[in-house]
Every structure is written in C-alpha cells, then in structure tokens.
Design a protein around this motif. Structure first.
Motif, PDB file in Angstrom:
ATOM      1  N   ALA A  23       1.242   5.653  26.748  1.00  0.00           N
ATOM      2  CA  ALA A  23       0.729   7.020  26.587  1.00  0.00           C
ATOM      3  C   ALA A  23      -0.500   7.027  25.684  1.00  0.00           C
ATOM      4  O   ALA A  23      -1.469   7.754  25.935  1.00  0.00           O
ATOM      5  CB  ALA A  23       1.811   7.930  26.022  1.00  0.00           C
ATOM      6  N   ARG A  24      -0.494   6.215  24.632  1.00  0.00           N
ATOM      7  CA  ARG A  24      -1.648   6.130  23.734  1.00  0.00           C
ATOM      8  C   ARG A  24      -2.864   5.583  24.479  1.00  0.00           C
ATOM      9  O   ARG A  24      -3.990   6.071  24.321  1.00  0.00           O
ATOM     10  CB  ARG A  24      -1.311   5.258  22.534  1.00  0.00           C
ATOM     11  N   GLY A  25      -2.626   4.565  25.290  1.00  0.00           N
ATOM     12  CA  GLY A  25      -3.721   4.014  26.065  1.00  0.00           C
ATOM     13  C   GLY A  25      -4.255   4.994  27.089  1.00  0.00           C
ATOM     14  O   GLY A  25      -5.476   5.093  27.295  1.00  0.00           O
ATOM     15  N   ALA A  26      -3.341   5.737  27.715  1.00  0.00           N
ATOM     16  CA  ALA A  26      -3.764   6.726  28.710  1.00  0.00           C
ATOM     17  C   ALA A  26      -4.571   7.832  28.058  1.00  0.00           C
ATOM     18  O   ALA A  26      -5.538   8.344  28.645  1.00  0.00           O
ATOM     19  CB  ALA A  26      -2.540   7.297  29.425  1.00  0.00           C
ATOM     20  N   ALA A  27      -4.188   8.237  26.846  1.00  0.00           N
ATOM     21  CA  ALA A  27      -4.951   9.258  26.133  1.00  0.00           C
ATOM     22  C   ALA A  27      -6.365   8.758  25.845  1.00  0.00           C
ATOM     23  O   ALA A  27      -7.352   9.494  26.021  1.00  0.00           O
ATOM     24  CB  ALA A  27      -4.240   9.642  24.838  1.00  0.00           C
ATOM     25  N   ALA A  28      -6.462   7.523  25.396  1.00  0.00           N
ATOM     26  CA  ALA A  28      -7.785   6.969  25.120  1.00  0.00           C
ATOM     27  C   ALA A  28      -8.626   6.907  26.390  1.00  0.00           C
ATOM     28  O   ALA A  28      -9.818   7.252  26.384  1.00  0.00           O
ATOM     29  CB  ALA A  28      -7.644   5.580  24.496  1.00  0.00           C
ATOM     30  N   ASP A  29      -8.007   6.485  27.486  1.00  0.00           N
ATOM     31  CA  ASP A  29      -8.737   6.399  28.758  1.00  0.00           C
ATOM     32  C   ASP A  29      -9.218   7.769  29.216  1.00  0.00           C
ATOM     33  O   ASP A  29     -10.239   7.872  29.914  1.00  0.00           O
ATOM     34  CB  ASP A  29      -7.847   5.788  29.837  1.00  0.00           C
ATOM     35  N   ALA A  30      -8.475   8.822  28.843  1.00  0.00           N
ATOM     36  CA  ALA A  30      -8.832  10.188  29.230  1.00  0.00           C
ATOM     37  C   ALA A  30      -9.747  10.869  28.204  1.00  0.00           C
ATOM     38  O   ALA A  30      -9.948  12.082  28.262  1.00  0.00           O
ATOM     39  CB  ALA A  30      -7.565  11.021  29.428  1.00  0.00           C
ATOM     40  N   ASN A  31     -10.277  10.079  27.268  1.00  0.00           N
ATOM     41  CA  ASN A  31     -11.187  10.622  26.251  1.00  0.00           C
ATOM     42  C   ASN A  31     -10.521  11.761  25.482  1.00  0.00           C
ATOM     43  O   ASN A  31     -11.120  12.801  25.219  1.00  0.00           O
ATOM     44  CB  ASN A  31     -12.494  11.097  26.888  1.00  0.00           C
ATOM     45  N   THR A  32      -9.255  11.537  25.134  1.00  0.00           N
ATOM     46  CA  THR A  32      -8.456  12.522  24.398  1.00  0.00           C
ATOM     47  C   THR A  32      -8.001  11.890  23.093  1.00  0.00           C
ATOM     48  O   THR A  32      -7.507  10.759  23.082  1.00  0.00           O
ATOM     49  CB  THR A  32      -7.245  12.960  25.245  1.00  0.00           C
ATOM     50  N   ASP A  33      -8.150  12.609  21.986  1.00  0.00           N
ATOM     51  CA  ASP A  33      -7.854  12.039  20.677  1.00  0.00           C
ATOM     52  C   ASP A  33      -6.362  11.980  20.372  1.00  0.00           C
ATOM     53  O   ASP A  33      -5.921  11.126  19.590  1.00  0.00           O
ATOM     54  CB  ASP A  33      -8.564  12.849  19.588  1.00  0.00           C
ATOM     55  N   ALA A  34      -5.587  12.901  20.948  1.00  0.00           N
ATOM     56  CA  ALA A  34      -4.153  12.906  20.654  1.00  0.00           C
ATOM     57  C   ALA A  34      -3.408  13.710  21.699  1.00  0.00           C
ATOM     58  O   ALA A  34      -3.951  14.646  22.301  1.00  0.00           O
ATOM     59  CB  ALA A  34      -3.890  13.486  19.263  1.00  0.00           C
ATOM     60  N   LEU A  35      -2.135  13.340  21.891  1.00  0.00           N
ATOM     61  CA  LEU A  35      -1.198  14.103  22.702  1.00  0.00           C
ATOM     62  C   LEU A  35      -0.230  14.811  21.766  1.00  0.00           C
ATOM     63  O   LEU A  35       0.260  14.210  20.800  1.00  0.00           O
ATOM     64  CB  LEU A  35      -0.414  13.181  23.634  1.00  0.00           C
ATOM     65  N   LEU A  36       0.065  16.080  22.055  1.00  0.00           N
ATOM     66  CA  LEU A  36       1.039  16.858  21.284  1.00  0.00           C
ATOM     67  C   LEU A  36       2.156  17.239  22.245  1.00  0.00           C
ATOM     68  O   LEU A  36       1.985  18.109  23.104  1.00  0.00           O
ATOM     69  CB  LEU A  36       0.373  18.087  20.671  1.00  0.00           C
ATOM     70  N   ILE A  37       3.297  16.572  22.104  1.00  0.00           N
ATOM     71  CA  ILE A  37       4.366  16.655  23.093  1.00  0.00           C
ATOM     72  C   ILE A  37       5.501  17.528  22.572  1.00  0.00           C
ATOM     73  O   ILE A  37       6.143  17.216  21.567  1.00  0.00           O
ATOM     74  CB  ILE A  37       4.897  15.244  23.442  1.00  0.00           C
ATOM     75  N   ALA A  38       5.764  18.606  23.272  1.00  0.00           N
ATOM     76  CA  ALA A  38       6.823  19.540  22.912  1.00  0.00           C
ATOM     77  C   ALA A  38       8.173  19.060  23.446  1.00  0.00           C
ATOM     78  O   ALA A  38       8.235  18.176  24.318  1.00  0.00           O
ATOM     79  CB  ALA A  38       6.495  20.923  23.489  1.00  0.00           C
ATOM     80  N   PRO A  39       9.277  19.646  22.956  1.00  0.00           N
ATOM     81  CA  PRO A  39      10.584  19.337  23.529  1.00  0.00           C
ATOM     82  C   PRO A  39      10.604  19.576  25.038  1.00  0.00           C
ATOM     83  O   PRO A  39       9.970  20.495  25.551  1.00  0.00           O
ATOM     84  CB  PRO A  39      11.519  20.310  22.799  1.00  0.00           C
ATOM     85  N   GLY A  40      11.341  18.732  25.737  1.00  0.00           N
ATOM     86  CA  GLY A  40      11.409  18.813  27.190  1.00  0.00           C
ATOM     87  C   GLY A  40      11.446  17.425  27.785  1.00  0.00           C
ATOM     88  O   GLY A  40      11.684  16.423  27.097  1.00  0.00           O
ATOM     89  N   SER A  41      11.185  17.348  29.072  1.00  0.00           N
ATOM     90  CA  SER A  41      11.322  16.070  29.770  1.00  0.00           C
ATOM     91  C   SER A  41      10.289  15.044  29.330  1.00  0.00           C
ATOM     92  O   SER A  41      10.576  13.842  29.296  1.00  0.00           O
ATOM     93  CB  SER A  41      11.242  16.285  31.284  1.00  0.00           C
ATOM     94  N   ASP A  42       9.067  15.479  28.964  1.00  0.00           N
ATOM     95  CA  ASP A  42       8.079  14.519  28.471  1.00  0.00           C
ATOM     96  C   ASP A  42       8.540  13.877  27.167  1.00  0.00           C
ATOM     97  O   ASP A  42       8.379  12.666  26.968  1.00  0.00           O
ATOM     98  CB  ASP A  42       6.722  15.200  28.253  1.00  0.00           C
ATOM     99  N   LEU A  43       9.111  14.686  26.283  1.00  0.00           N
ATOM    100  CA  LEU A  43       9.614  14.147  25.027  1.00  0.00           C
ATOM    101  C   LEU A  43      10.768  13.178  25.278  1.00  0.00           C
ATOM    102  O   LEU A  43      10.844  12.104  24.660  1.00  0.00           O
ATOM    103  CB  LEU A  43      10.055  15.280  24.102  1.00  0.00           C
ATOM    104  N   ALA A 142      -1.528  17.996  28.751  1.00  0.00           N
ATOM    105  CA  ALA A 142      -1.098  16.600  28.704  1.00  0.00           C
ATOM    106  C   ALA A 142      -0.515  16.131  30.027  1.00  0.00           C
ATOM    107  O   ALA A 142      -0.453  14.923  30.283  1.00  0.00           O
ATOM    108  CB  ALA A 142      -0.062  16.408  27.592  1.00  0.00           C
ATOM    109  N   GLY A 143      -0.087  17.086  30.876  1.00  0.00           N
ATOM    110  CA  GLY A 143       0.557  16.706  32.132  1.00  0.00           C
ATOM    111  C   GLY A 143      -0.241  15.736  32.970  1.00  0.00           C
ATOM    112  O   GLY A 143       0.299  14.716  33.447  1.00  0.00           O
ATOM    113  N   PRO A 144      -1.525  15.984  33.225  1.00  0.00           N
ATOM    114  CA  PRO A 144      -2.301  15.046  34.043  1.00  0.00           C
ATOM    115  C   PRO A 144      -2.390  13.641  33.466  1.00  0.00           C
ATOM    116  O   PRO A 144      -2.609  12.676  34.196  1.00  0.00           O
ATOM    117  CB  PRO A 144      -3.690  15.716  34.105  1.00  0.00           C
ATOM    118  N   ILE A 145      -2.241  13.514  32.137  1.00  0.00           N
ATOM    119  CA  ILE A 145      -2.258  12.187  31.517  1.00  0.00           C
ATOM    120  C   ILE A 145      -0.904  11.513  31.665  1.00  0.00           C
ATOM    121  O   ILE A 145      -0.802  10.365  32.101  1.00  0.00           O
ATOM    122  CB  ILE A 145      -2.656  12.302  30.035  1.00  0.00           C
TER     123      ILE A 145
END
Length: 381
Positions: A23-43, A142-145
């Motif tokens: 996920a960290r690598g995908a964020a970097a590839d998407a030119n995104t500094d951070a992901l903020l993940i709420a409770p749910g299936s992603d978490l 964050a979904g598309p990442i």
C-alpha cells in the motif's frame, strides 16, 4: 455501546505487513503522500481488524514509501478492541487520544504538510472535512489505489472464498426443507437466514426470495407474498464467514411443475449463457468480454432486453468490489481475481431466473467456487 465483535481470524502478521508495504508503494506510485484508512474492509485488509465507524476518529495513517512510519490513530476507549492487532510486528505505531483532544491535529502532526492525501472511500464526511481543515493538502479517494491490491487475491484469501462458497452451497442443498407452496417469502427467508449461520457464516448478509413475478425484480428482498404451486423462485443468498470473506450464490427453483410453458426453453438459454461466461474466463481476457459471452447468448435467443444488469462483481471482504464484469470495462483479468458470474432473464409481471457462481481466475483458466447443479431444481410443493 454495541458493535460486531472485532475478534475474528486474521492473516498472519507477515502477510499483513506485506500488504501495508505494498500500500505504501502504491501510494508513492500514485503521487500521494499518505493514505488515511477508516474502519471497514480496507482496514481489515491491512491490519486484520475492521473496527467500527463512530463519531470519534479512528484511522490508519500510511505514509507513502520512504516517508515515515505508519500509525494507528484511535480513541483510547476503543484501544482494547484492537488488542489482537500485532502492531509491533506490522511496524505500526499506536497513537491514542481522549475526549477533549483534537485527533485531527494528531494526524496532522504525524504527516507534517502533505501535498496530497487519499482518504477511504467510505470515511464519514465528519472526518473527511475535519482532516481537510486540519491536515491540509489535496484530498482524493484511496479506493483507486487500494483496489489494485485487493483485486488480486492471495492463496489465503482464495481459501477463505472457497470455504464461503462451500458453506453457501450447503444452504442451497437444503432448500427443499423450507421452500414450498403455502409459505410466504418472508417465512422461507427467515429459515434460510438461520441456516446460513448454521452452515458456517457469521451472519446472513442478504436473503432474496423472489417468487413468481417478484423473481423478475433482481434486487427483490422478501415479502408477504404466499408462494404458489407452479411458481419459479429466485433465491440469492450470502454472507461472511469468520475470516471475513463472503459468499454469494443464486439458484432458481420451481415449486412443483412450472405453470408457464416457456420456462424450460428460457431457462435453457440462461444455462448456456452462464456456462459460456464461465468458460470464457482466463488470464488476459477483458472483464467486458466475459460480460459479452453471457449477453450474446441471451440476446441471440431474443431475450436481450430482459438481461438488465452486469454479469458480475468482484467479491472478497466486501460482497461487491472490483473487478466489475460489465460492458465498457476493458480491464484484463489476472490470476487471483475473484468475481461472480450471474446472468439473469427477467420478464416483468411473470417470472425471472438467475444462475450465479463465484469464480477465481487461475494461471491458465478458471476455478468455480460453487458446485451446486445449474439445472432448474423442481421441489415438491
């Protein structure tokens, strides 16, 4: 205070840490500094616990690769619910806060001044706006990442889906216990819901019992309609197993001999369409081509206007997720992708039918995860 139990089986720590790293690598590839993940299936996918969404902020802060250590920010009163999360092994710091403190500033302090952050698709607006005002930076979803990671199931995930498929097959195998003339759809549905739990699910996520003309409504639920002899009945059921992975399977039944003369011929078309779509699944074929494989059979038989939804949807920790098997989706299928194949024919005011299996793309083809017969099952009325 009530919530579903957080304590359910999770992947091992090494697998979870690998997901966070990806996920960290995908964020970097998407030119995104951070992901903020709420409770749910992603978490749950990332740390093994889904948590719960409340007015107090809980979020997993994942900096892009090379930009710091991930942190789980949560209310101190909620911390016991995450006691089973192996945060040390995951390389995740835990930052708690208490009522009266500003959790958004806690997140901002962790991130500094990001240029772009991605928030969970399902994060409550209360928290999205609070983070926007305090953390700053451009917000995106964050979904598309994350969907690029979640679409491709690993062996543990496929085993969970396989277990869920077997559990829901056992429920369909028992349909003759409940589905008969003189009972309402709601009565039958209640029995099915109980059996879904009995056969290994934690809950019945959905139960559709569409009898007679109600079967022509794909998202019918249950009603007080009394099932009659000769009815065609669509039964679409599913739910999560303890590992979090979902089942979803539809079969069509006849209560006694069908009253309509066109049932056999129409249903045979549906069987061919579902078989054609499953047979088309392999690495490299596009999602839209699988949809076309089913749709073409139905259209050529003159029923095209009665097939009114996509052929399938991805499944995993969510019942509906990527990839979607629909016209216009040119996504090439890859090994590990799991989704439904569920064409239907719906004749409004008369009757409907659907056949649905969950399948997984393998290295050289496809593995169906449901094994119940596809023939129209005629039950004693």
């Amino acid at each position: 205070m009530s919530r579903r139990s957080l304590h359910t089986p999770a992947p091992d720590a090494a697998s979870l840490r690998a997901r966070i790293d990806r996920a960290r690598g995908a964020a970097a590839d998407a030119n995104t500094d951070a992901l903020l993940i709420a409770p749910g299936s992603d978490l749950r996918y990332l740390i093994g616990q889904a948590g719960g969404s409340f007015e107090r902020l809980t979020t997993l802060v994942i900096p892009a690769a090379g930009d710091g250590v991930p942190a789980l920010v949560l209310p101190k009163l909620e911390a016991p619910g995450y006691a089973d999360v192996p945060t040390d092994e995951l390389g995740v710091d835990v930052l708690t806060w208490v009522d009266g403190e500003d959790p958004y500033r806690l997140v901002a302090g962790r991130l500094g001044k990001p240029g772009r952050v991605a928030v969970s698709d399902t994060m409550a607006a209360l928290h999205v706006l609070g983070l926007r005002d305090t953390v700053g930076g451009e917000q995106r979803l964050a979904g598309p990442i994350l969907r690029e990671l979640r679409m491709r199931k690993d062996a543990t995930e496929i085993a969970g889906l396989r277990k869920a498929g077997q559990a829901i097959d056992r429920v369909h195998a028992r349909m003759g216990e409940w589905l008969r003339a003189g009972r309402t759809e709601a009565e039958v549905g209640a029995d099915i819901a109980a059996a879904i739990v009995e056969e290994g699910h934690t809950a019945a996520e959905f139960v559709i019992v569409g009898s007679g003309p109600n079967g022509a409504s794909p998202h019918h639920d249950v009603s007080d309609r009394v099932i009659e002899r000769g009815d065609i009945v669509v039964v679409d059921i599913g739910g999560p197993i303890p590992e979090g992975y979902n089942s979803d399977s539809t079969r069509t039944y006849a209560v006694g001999e069908p009253r309509d003369a066109d049932v056999a011929g129409t249903y045979e078309v549906l069987q061919r369409a579902q078989h054609a779509a499953v047979a088309a699944v392999r690495p490299g074929i596009s999602a839209q081509d699988v949809d076309a494989a089913a749709r073409d059979v139905i259209a050529e038989a003159g029923f095209g206007e009665y097939f009114i939804h996509r052929t399938g949807h991805g499944i995993g920790l969510d019942v509906h997720e990527e990839p979607y098997i629909v016209g216009g989706n040119d996504l090439p299928l890859e090994p590990g992708m799991a989704f439904s194949v569920e064409p239907g024919i719906y004749q409004a005011g008369r009757w409907g039918a659907r056949i649905e299996d969950i399948v997984v793309v393998t290295s050289d083809g496809v593995e169906p995860l449901n094994a119940r017969p596809h023939e129209l099952v005629v039950l004693d009325s």
